[in-house]
Structures are given as structure tokens and as C-alpha cells.
Design a protein around this motif. Structure first.
Motif, PDB file in Angstrom:
ATOM      1  N   LEU A   1     -10.596  12.168  13.827  1.00 24.68           N
ATOM      2  CA  LEU A   1      -9.141  12.027  13.823  1.00 24.68           C
ATOM      3  C   LEU A   1      -8.683  11.736  12.402  1.00 24.68           C
ATOM      4  CD1 LEU A   1      -8.670   9.785  16.992  1.00 24.68           C
ATOM      5  CD2 LEU A   1      -8.751  12.281  16.851  1.00 24.68           C
ATOM      6  N   ARG A   2      -7.601  12.407  11.985  1.00 20.07           N
ATOM      7  CA  ARG A   2      -7.095  12.248  10.619  1.00 20.07           C
ATOM      8  C   ARG A   2      -5.659  11.753  10.667  1.00 20.07           C
ATOM      9  NH1 ARG A   2      -7.629  17.068   6.342  1.00 20.07           N
ATOM     10  NH2 ARG A   2      -9.798  16.345   6.512  1.00 20.07           N
ATOM     11  N   PHE A   3      -5.424  10.634   9.954  1.00 18.14           N
ATOM     12  CA  PHE A   3      -4.095  10.040   9.859  1.00 18.14           C
ATOM     13  C   PHE A   3      -3.704   9.967   8.387  1.00 18.14           C
ATOM     14  CE2 PHE A   3      -6.176   8.300  13.600  1.00 18.14           C
ATOM     15  CZ  PHE A   3      -5.238   8.497  14.580  1.00 18.14           C
ATOM     16  N   TYR A   4      -2.412  10.173   8.122  1.00 22.10           N
ATOM     17  CA  TYR A   4      -1.850  10.052   6.777  1.00 22.10           C
ATOM     18  C   TYR A   4      -1.070   8.743   6.723  1.00 22.10           C
ATOM     19  CZ  TYR A   4      -2.999  15.004   6.810  1.00 22.10           C
ATOM     20  OH  TYR A   4      -3.662  16.199   6.917  1.00 22.10           O
ATOM     21  N   ALA A   5      -1.469   7.896   5.755  1.00 22.75           N
ATOM     22  CA  ALA A   5      -0.887   6.554   5.698  1.00 22.75           C
ATOM     23  C   ALA A   5      -0.593   6.191   4.251  1.00 22.75           C
ATOM     24  CB  ALA A   5      -1.835   5.530   6.324  1.00 22.75           C
ATOM     25  N   THR A   6       0.150   5.084   4.085  1.00 19.35           N
ATOM     26  CA  THR A   6       0.469   4.536   2.769  1.00 19.35           C
ATOM     27  C   THR A   6       0.185   3.046   2.778  1.00 19.35           C
ATOM     28  OG1 THR A   6       2.779   4.138   3.409  1.00 19.35           O
ATOM     29  CG2 THR A   6       2.268   6.239   2.316  1.00 19.35           C
ATOM     30  N   TRP A   7      -0.174   2.554   1.620  1.00 17.21           N
ATOM     31  CA  TRP A   7      -0.403   1.113   1.434  1.00 17.21           C
ATOM     32  C   TRP A   7       0.617   0.617   0.414  1.00 17.21           C
ATOM     33  CZ3 TRP A   7      -4.459  -1.192  -2.318  1.00 17.21           C
ATOM     34  CH2 TRP A   7      -4.376  -2.582  -2.294  1.00 17.21           C
ATOM     35  N   ASP A   8       1.537  -0.232   0.873  1.00 16.20           N
ATOM     36  CA  ASP A   8       2.614  -0.749   0.021  1.00 16.20           C
ATOM     37  C   ASP A   8       2.086  -1.966  -0.733  1.00 16.20           C
ATOM     38  OD1 ASP A   8       4.907  -1.372  -1.239  1.00 16.20           O
ATOM     39  OD2 ASP A   8       6.099  -1.739   0.560  1.00 16.20           O
ATOM     40  N   ASP A   9       1.794  -1.761  -2.017  1.00 17.30           N
ATOM     41  CA  ASP A   9       1.252  -2.838  -2.857  1.00 17.30           C
ATOM     42  C   ASP A   9       2.221  -3.184  -3.979  1.00 17.30           C
ATOM     43  OD1 ASP A   9      -0.704  -4.685  -3.651  1.00 17.30           O
ATOM     44  OD2 ASP A   9      -1.546  -3.295  -5.110  1.00 17.30           O
ATOM     45  N   THR A  10       3.519  -2.948  -3.757  1.00 14.34           N
ATOM     46  CA  THR A  10       4.511  -3.190  -4.805  1.00 14.34           C
ATOM     47  C   THR A  10       4.769  -4.665  -5.067  1.00 14.34           C
ATOM     48  OG1 THR A  10       6.236  -2.989  -3.121  1.00 14.34           O
ATOM     49  CG2 THR A  10       5.672  -1.009  -4.374  1.00 14.34           C
ATOM     50  N   ASN A  11       4.374  -5.549  -4.170  1.00 13.13           N
ATOM     51  CA  ASN A  11       4.618  -6.982  -4.385  1.00 13.13           C
ATOM     52  C   ASN A  11       3.676  -7.585  -5.413  1.00 13.13           C
ATOM     53  OD1 ASN A  11       6.673  -7.019  -2.457  1.00 13.13           O
ATOM     54  ND2 ASN A  11       5.209  -7.388  -0.783  1.00 13.13           N
ATOM     55  N   SER A  12       2.529  -6.938  -5.684  1.00 19.46           N
ATOM     56  CA  SER A  12       1.582  -7.443  -6.671  1.00 19.46           C
ATOM     57  C   SER A  12       1.919  -6.881  -8.044  1.00 19.46           C
ATOM     58  CB  SER A  12       0.152  -7.072  -6.279  1.00 19.46           C
ATOM     59  OG  SER A  12      -0.002  -5.667  -6.238  1.00 19.46           O
ATOM     60  N   VAL A  13       1.257  -7.439  -9.062  1.00 19.05           N
ATOM     61  CA  VAL A  13       1.497  -7.003 -10.435  1.00 19.05           C
ATOM     62  C   VAL A  13       0.961  -5.585 -10.599  1.00 19.05           C
ATOM     63  CG1 VAL A  13       1.070  -7.514 -12.863  1.00 19.05           C
ATOM     64  CG2 VAL A  13       1.328  -9.379 -11.202  1.00 19.05           C
ATOM     65  N   PHE A  14       1.786  -4.700 -11.176  1.00 15.32           N
ATOM     66  CA  PHE A  14       1.454  -3.290 -11.371  1.00 15.32           C
ATOM     67  C   PHE A  14       1.129  -2.584 -10.054  1.00 15.32           C
ATOM     68  CE2 PHE A  14      -0.113  -5.569 -15.199  1.00 15.32           C
ATOM     69  CZ  PHE A  14       0.873  -5.122 -16.082  1.00 15.32           C
ATOM     70  N   GLY A  15       1.621  -3.085  -8.949  1.00 23.24           N
ATOM     71  CA  GLY A  15       1.361  -2.466  -7.665  1.00 23.24           C
ATOM     72  C   GLY A  15       2.330  -1.324  -7.393  1.00 23.24           C
ATOM     73  N   GLU A  16       1.950  -0.472  -6.443  1.00 23.28           N
ATOM     74  CA  GLU A  16       2.764   0.668  -6.093  1.00 23.28           C
ATOM     75  C   GLU A  16       2.469   1.068  -4.658  1.00 23.28           C
ATOM     76  OE1 GLU A  16       1.817   3.998  -8.487  1.00 23.28           O
ATOM     77  OE2 GLU A  16      -0.345   3.752  -8.292  1.00 23.28           O
TER      78      GLU A  16
ATOM     79  N   PHE B   1      -1.743  -0.772   6.372  1.00 20.88           N
ATOM     80  CA  PHE B   1      -1.469   0.642   6.174  1.00 20.88           C
ATOM     81  C   PHE B   1      -0.417   1.096   7.194  1.00 20.88           C
ATOM     82  CE2 PHE B   1      -5.733  -0.102   4.649  1.00 20.88           C
ATOM     83  CZ  PHE B   1      -5.781   0.612   3.457  1.00 20.88           C
ATOM     84  N   PHE B   2       0.556   1.862   6.699  1.00 22.82           N
ATOM     85  CA  PHE B   2       1.584   2.422   7.558  1.00 22.82           C
ATOM     86  C   PHE B   2       1.264   3.900   7.775  1.00 22.82           C
ATOM     87  CE2 PHE B   2       5.646   4.687   8.079  1.00 22.82           C
ATOM     88  CZ  PHE B   2       6.080   4.078   9.252  1.00 22.82           C
ATOM     89  N   ILE B   3       1.057   4.284   9.047  1.00 24.09           N
ATOM     90  CA  ILE B   3       0.707   5.658   9.406  1.00 24.09           C
ATOM     91  C   ILE B   3       1.999   6.434   9.631  1.00 24.09           C
ATOM     92  CG2 ILE B   3      -0.497   7.110  11.071  1.00 24.09           C
ATOM     93  CD1 ILE B   3      -2.357   4.769  11.632  1.00 24.09           C
ATOM     94  N   TYR B   4       2.196   7.468   8.818  1.00 25.31           N
ATOM     95  CA  TYR B   4       3.432   8.240   8.932  1.00 25.31           C
ATOM     96  C   TYR B   4       3.215   9.653   9.472  1.00 25.31           C
ATOM     97  CZ  TYR B   4       1.990  10.335   4.475  1.00 25.31           C
ATOM     98  OH  TYR B   4       1.300  10.984   3.478  1.00 25.31           O
ATOM     99  N   ASP B   5       1.945  10.112   9.604  1.00 29.04           N
ATOM    100  CA  ASP B   5       1.726  11.455  10.130  1.00 29.04           C
ATOM    101  C   ASP B   5       0.241  11.616  10.474  1.00 29.04           C
ATOM    102  OD1 ASP B   5       2.203  13.970  10.991  1.00 29.04           O
ATOM    103  OD2 ASP B   5       2.743  14.822   9.038  1.00 29.04           O
ATOM    104  N   CYS B   6      -0.096  12.715  11.169  1.00 29.53           N
ATOM    105  CA  CYS B   6      -1.476  13.034  11.517  1.00 29.53           C
ATOM    106  C   CYS B   6      -1.619  14.543  11.588  1.00 29.53           C
ATOM    107  CB  CYS B   6      -1.896  12.368  12.822  1.00 29.53           C
ATOM    108  SG  CYS B   6      -0.918  12.879  14.258  1.00 29.53           S
ATOM    109  N   ASP B   7      -2.851  15.036  11.732  1.00 32.79           N
ATOM    110  CA  ASP B   7      -3.061  16.486  11.783  1.00 32.79           C
ATOM    111  C   ASP B   7      -2.983  17.001  13.218  1.00 32.79           C
ATOM    112  OD1 ASP B   7      -5.331  15.416  12.800  1.00 32.79           O
ATOM    113  OD2 ASP B   7      -6.723  16.492  11.486  1.00 32.79           O
ATOM    114  N   GLY B   8      -3.120  18.341  13.385  1.00 31.27           N
ATOM    115  CA  GLY B   8      -2.970  18.951  14.700  1.00 31.27           C
ATOM    116  C   GLY B   8      -4.052  18.555  15.681  1.00 31.27           C
ATOM    117  N   PHE B   9      -5.327  18.441  15.229  1.00 27.58           N
ATOM    118  CA  PHE B   9      -6.392  18.048  16.142  1.00 27.58           C
ATOM    119  C   PHE B   9      -6.155  16.652  16.701  1.00 27.58           C
ATOM    120  CE2 PHE B   9     -10.419  15.785  16.771  1.00 27.58           C
ATOM    121  CZ  PHE B   9     -11.011  16.585  17.737  1.00 27.58           C
ATOM    122  N   THR B  10      -5.648  15.757  15.856  1.00 23.12           N
ATOM    123  CA  THR B  10      -5.367  14.389  16.317  1.00 23.12           C
ATOM    124  C   THR B  10      -4.250  14.399  17.371  1.00 23.12           C
ATOM    125  OG1 THR B  10      -6.015  13.576  14.122  1.00 23.12           O
ATOM    126  CG2 THR B  10      -4.807  12.063  15.542  1.00 23.12           C
ATOM    127  N   ARG B  11      -3.238  15.235  17.184  1.00 23.49           N
ATOM    128  CA  ARG B  11      -2.163  15.304  18.172  1.00 23.49           C
ATOM    129  C   ARG B  11      -2.698  15.792  19.524  1.00 23.49           C
ATOM    130  NH1 ARG B  11       0.409  17.868  13.667  1.00 23.49           N
ATOM    131  NH2 ARG B  11       1.916  16.485  12.643  1.00 23.49           N
TER     132      ARG B  11
END
Length: 595
Positions: free
Chosen positions: A243-258, A342-352
Motif C-alpha cells: 500500500l502506498r500513501f502520500y504524506a507530509t511532515w510539518d516541521d516548520t515549528n523547529s529551527v530551519f524546519g519545513e 504525518f498527514f496523509i493527503y493521497d494514495c495510489d490506485g492499488f491502495t484504493r
């Protein structure tokens, strides 16, 4: 004459005759060996194996004669023959006394155990009164086990006494080489032997076990109903299905985070999770694609203290109540994996398709990720320490490139050297589509040159710049040429004054004094210079003592003395010391080289 004395001759001194033909004088052996033991015997022949004519008595007859003593009333008492002699190492061969014992050992560097109980066996060999102590070997115990004391006679005290089997009993302590052993029991042979020798044995004691070893013996899990989970079936069914998920890690609260993108892989064959980073071209990050290697991730831990070494060892089922499974991942939701959310915002067709068939989920609407605008960093005022820094800016007419060099200043706290390599410098406000670069017309005295966010103020130039621009005046703006002429006009006035023998002006003398101080600070970096030799060389070269030398002779003398005349400050000092064409007042120049 016969070699032997006659039977009628008395055996007196001088009446014995020696046989001159006799060559053997061996004596008969009186010691024999039987079954490995020595025993005495009477000689059967005389010296040289001659026949003995005396009566031969057996050993029993000799013992009987030696045991007879005279009596008055009852006649001679006849002693019973002694029993056969058996050595101790034969009678007590392979007869060993075995005692069960233990000793206590301190454990100072452990938070869970304060002492350790170690069980041993004490063996006593009756044939030679030796002893040994052996600890049974336990697999993976981490302790040096086996024979703790080698077999020998163990000293009992400082008086030279050794332990005897009479000193051993049940329910007692025995100290051997500073370690105290508690004897709790013995085997049946030992008990029978000691009781046959008249020793009263103490009652046996129970063996003491190590408390930490008993604590580590965890009870087996008891299941009420058998589990129908089959790992082999899961592997054969879901092998190579991920299963493949597309996610982001919000690290903006730390120094030089993004806010960084990631891909979460869930392997259905063994319920393991892998997190990989997404790299873009020229993103400035090192290529380490795997953030979390493929492994089972714990979701809920057992409520227990995370102490060493459980906090650094591999996580097992005893520490985890629940592991992450496929139902814990969903589009539009956040999940925390090893401390990162991690915030999951999308996945691939096989996962669906998998979630639709397995869990009946049909909502897979991807979530739009809004990028936060970058905060503007307020521009800070210039550093006051940079005002004292001096640089040398070189402009190359062949390719319109600029290089910047910073002369090292001793004890300034700033490392000098090459500040900027040869490169074309764009003006502020230029873009990549329409870039404008600095030209020689922009390099006027007092102008500010901005180089990649750093501003430099042009304060001085060498005379070659002025001469080149005057010879090529049609190629440069009049304002640029006029700024150089205004800058070099005071120096020309000083030269004219020197040629007309007019005393030095106060402003010129003040400028010369300040320049000499700066030159002395720069010459401190050239430790190889010898000021005394420099002064003597100039005085010897001045034959008439006028204090003025030709410029060619002056420069040749500086070159022979390794004086760094290519430095900007030294060139400026030489210009101030000039007095007419090709003449230099070297006395003012020598003020920078005090003896």
C-alpha cells in the motif's frame, strides 16, 4: 693350591684365601616388585652368585622368631600374623565426597539486582585429601563458570593446616581463598562414609536460588481460544502487495524546519512499514532516501518503565500491546510514527482498490496541500566590526570579472585571504532573464558596490587605474575619470612641493604618519624581515648621504631585501615618499622599519 679354604682350616685372619680367577662381585638383589609394589626378600646367592651353604629361612619363620619372647608361666605367646598392607591411594581410589553449596556475590552496577546467588559443587578426594570447586555451566549466563578452584590441598589457615574431610559437614560455612561457601547437602555416598567414621551430620538445608534469575522466568502466555492467524498464509496471499500513501511532515515549528513530502509504504505480507523521502532537483538536501527502514511499528506500549536496556534493545511482543495495521492509515487523517506526525493527503490506485474490497471504504478524495508563505526575514543593520575591514577589489578588463581579496590583519579575529573568486557580479535588481553586470564606469571613488548582498565602498585606487583611464578617456565616463583625478590631486601637489624644495605641509605630514602606522601593522605579518639589515643596506647605497635614491635603484634594493612592495599600503607609502621624477626620499620610507 685350591682357591677355596679347606674345610679343616679355621676361618681366621690370614687363613682366608682369595680366588685370583674370580672377576664377578655382584651382590644379590634384596628388593623385588610384585603387581607394581616393592617388597623385601632374602638373598639366594652370595657375592658373584656363589652358593650359600647356610640355612635359608622363610619370611614367615623369621617373623615368628622375631615375635617370640621368653615367658615364665604360660610359655611363649604367639602373635597373630599381620594383615596384608594396602596403600591409601589404592584403598581410597576414585572415592570422592561431594557437597552441594552456594555463595553470594555482590552486583553493585545494576538497578534490578543487588546480589547474585551462584550454586557450586565441592568435591573432596579421599585418596590425597585434595579439593576442587566446580560451578555448573549455564548457557548464555555471561559469567566465567566451570572450575572455580583447581584440585589441590586447600589451606585452612595461616599456620600451614589444610582442610580435611573431618572439617566438612552439612549446614556450615567454609571459607576458601576469601570466598565463603554455604554447604547445604551432600550425596548418599558422602553421608554413608561420614556416618561410618563416627561423624554426626547436620540436617540438610534447601538450596537458595538466584532471585533475579527467577524474576526473568516470565510465565508463558495462556490463550483461551486458539488463534486462527497464519503468518505463512498471510505471506503467500499478500506477497509483493504494498500500500502506498502520500504524506507530509510539518516541521516548520523547529529551527530551519519545513513541510516536507514523504511516501509511506505498508507491506501486507508481514505488516511492516517503510517511510521514504521525496527529493526534488536542486533542493539542497543529501540523498538519504529512507527515513524509517522497513519494520513493524508499535502503536501502544505496555505500561512499564522504559529503563536500560529495554529502551535500546529490539521491541518485542512483551513490550507492545498493539502494532500498526492497515486500518490505521486513511486519506485525510494524521498518524504518528516513531514520534513524527504525518498527514496523509493521497494514495495510489492499488491502495484504493484494497480498502474498497477489504474495509468497504469509498471516500478517497485527495486533500489539497496549501504551502505556507515564507516569512520575510527583517534585514539587520550592518555589523559595526565590518567598518574597519579593508579589501582589495580587482576588475579584469579581459572578461569583466571581479575578484576580492582581504589582507590578513593580525589579532583581528577575522581570517583574511581570498574573499571572492573571479566572477561576474550582477547589479542589484537585475534578473536572470535580463542581467546587468558591473562595468569599469561604475567603479568610482566613493561608490558602493553590492556583491551578493554585501556592500563595499571604494575608498582608494592605484595610479595605474588613473593613467589607464586618462590614456583611454574616450572609453570611460567623464565622472569616473574626474573622481580619480580629484582623489590623486593631493598627491600630485605633494610631489610638486617636494620638487620645489618647499617644506612639507601639515596635512601631508599627518597623512604620512598615519600611513606609516598602518604599514608597520601590516609588516608585522612578515616576520622574515630584518629592519636592521634594511636600514644598513639603504645607508650604504646612499654614498653622498642626501637621503634620496633613484626609483629603479630603490625598487631593486627592496626586491633584494624581500620587502613586499606589491602591497597596497607600501605602494601608497612609496608614492608619498616620492620627490620628483624617479626620485624617492628613502628616509621617510625607513620610518616604517624602526630599529
Amino acid at each position: 693350591m685350591s682357591s677355596e679354604p679347606g674345610p679343616g682350616l679355621p676361618f681366621l685372619p690370614g687363613c682366608a684365601f682369595r680366588d685370583p680367577m674370580k672377576t664377578s662381585f655382584h651382590r644379590s638383589q634384596t628388593l623385588g616388585y610384585k603387581n607394581g609394589f616393592a617388597f623385601p626378600r632374602l638373598p639366594t646367592v652370595g657375592i658373584g652368585r656363589e652358593r650359600l651353604y647356610v640355612n635359608q629361612l622363610s619370611q614367615a619363620e623369621l617373623d615368628e622368631l622375631s615375635n617370640k619372647r621368653p615367658t615364665l608361666t604360660y610359655g611363649r605367646a604367639k602373635q597373630a600374623p599381620p594383615s596384608g598392607f594396602i596403600p591409601a591411594h589404592v584403598a581410597l581410589d576414585k572415592k570422592i565426597l561431594k557437597f552441594d553449596a552456594y555463595f553470594q556475590e555482590d552486583v553493585p552496577l545494576s538497578a534490578e539486582e543487588h546480589y547474585r546467588i551462584r550454586q557450586v559443587g565441592i568435591y573432596y578426594y579421599l585418596e590425597d585429601d585434595s579439593m576442587t570447586v566446580i560451578e555448573p555451566v549455564v548457557q548464555n549466563s555471561g559469567l566465567p563458570q566451570g572450575r572455580l578452584i583447581r584440585r589441590h590441598r586447600v589451606p585452612k589457615n595461616d599456620c600451614g593446616d589444610h582442610y580435611h574431610w573431618k572439617d566438612l559437614n552439612r549446614g556450615m560455612n567454609i571459607t576458601m581463598y576469601g570466598r565463603t561457601y554455604r554447604i547445604v547437602d551432600c550425596d548418599p555416598f558422602t553421608q554413608v562414609f561420614l556416618e561410618s567414621q563416627g561423624i554426626e551430620l547436620n540436617p540438610p538445608e534447601k538450596m537458595v536460588f538466584d532471585p533475579y534469575t527467577e524474576l526473568r522466568r516470565m510465565p508463558m502466555r495462556k490463550y483461551i481460544t486458539p488463534s486462527d492467524f497464519d503468518q505463512l498464509k498471510q505471506f503467500l496471499t499478500y506477497d509483493k502487495q504494498v500500500l502506498r500513501f502520500y504524506a507530509t511532515w510539518d516541521d516548520t515549528n523547529s529551527v530551519f524546519g519545513e513541510n516536507r513530502p514523504y511516501i509511506i509504504h505498508y507491506y501486507l505480507a508481514d505488516d511492516t512499514v517503510e517511510i521514504r523521502e521525496v527529493y526534488r532537483q536542486n533542493d539542497g538536501r543529501d540523498l538519504f532516501p529512507v527515513l524509517i527502514k522497513r519494520q513493524r511499528l508499535p502503536k501502544t506500549f505496555v505500561d512499564k518503565k522504559k529503563t536500560f536496556p529495554s529502551c535500546v534493545l529490539e521491541i518485542s511482543d512483551q513490550e507492545v500491546l498493539e502494532w500498526y495495521t492497515a486500518k490505521d492509515f486513511a486519506v485525510g487523517k494524521s498518524t504518528t510514527l516513531l514520534g513524527r506526525t504525518f498527514f496523509i493527503y493521497d494514495c495510489d490506485g492499488f491502495t484504493r482498490n484494497f480498502y474498497r474490497d477489504k474495509f468497504g471504504i469509498t471516500d478517497f478524495q485527495p486533500v489539497e496541500i496549501d504551502k505556507k508563505p515564507l516569512e520575510k526575514v527583517p534585514q539587520e543593520s550592518p555589523n559595526p566590526e565590518d567598518r574597519k575591514r579593508r579589501f582589495i577589489l580587482s576588475y579584469f578588463l579581459s572578461n569583466d570579472m571581479i575578484s576580492i581579496y582581504e589582507p590578513p590583519v593580525r589579532n583581528s579575529g577575522i581570517i583574511g585571504g581570498k574573499y571572492l573568486g573571479k566572477t561576474r557580479v550582477a547589479k542589484p535588481g537585475s534578473t536572470t532573464e535580463n542581467a546587468t553586470y558591473y562595468e569599469p564606469s561604475d567603479l568610482t571613488i566613493g561608490s558602493t558596490i553590492e556583491v551578493f548582498g554585501h556592500r563595499f565602498v571604494i575608498t582608494d585606487a592605484d595610479e595605474y587605474v588613473l593613467n589607464y583611464m586618462e590614456n583611454n578617456a574616450e572609453s570611460f565616463p567623464a565622472a569616473t575619470l574626474q573622481s580619480l583625478r580629484d582623489h590623486f590631486r593631493p598627491r600630485q601637489v605633494v610631489k610638486e612641493t617636494a620638487n620645489s624644495d618647499i617644506p612639507m605641509l601639515g596635512t601631508h605630514k599627518q597623512e604620512l604618519d598615519e600611513l606609516i602606522v598602518q604599514v608597520q601593522e601590516e609588516l608585522k605579518l612578515h616576520k622574515y624581515l630584518n629592519n636592521k639589515n634594511i636600514r644598513e643596506a639603504f645607508l650604504q647605497c646612499d654614498k653622498d648621504g642626501s637621503g634620496i635614491l633613484d626609483q629603479a635603484k630603490f625598487l631593486a634594493l627592496c626586491n633584494s631585501l624581500s620587502v613586499p612592495t606589491d602591497a597596497i599600503l607600501l605602494n601608497k607609502l612609496i608614492d608619498l615618499c616620492s620627490c620628483g621624477e624617479d626620485k624617492i626620499n628613502y628616509r621617510d620610507f625607513l620610518r616604517a622599519f624602526p630599529s
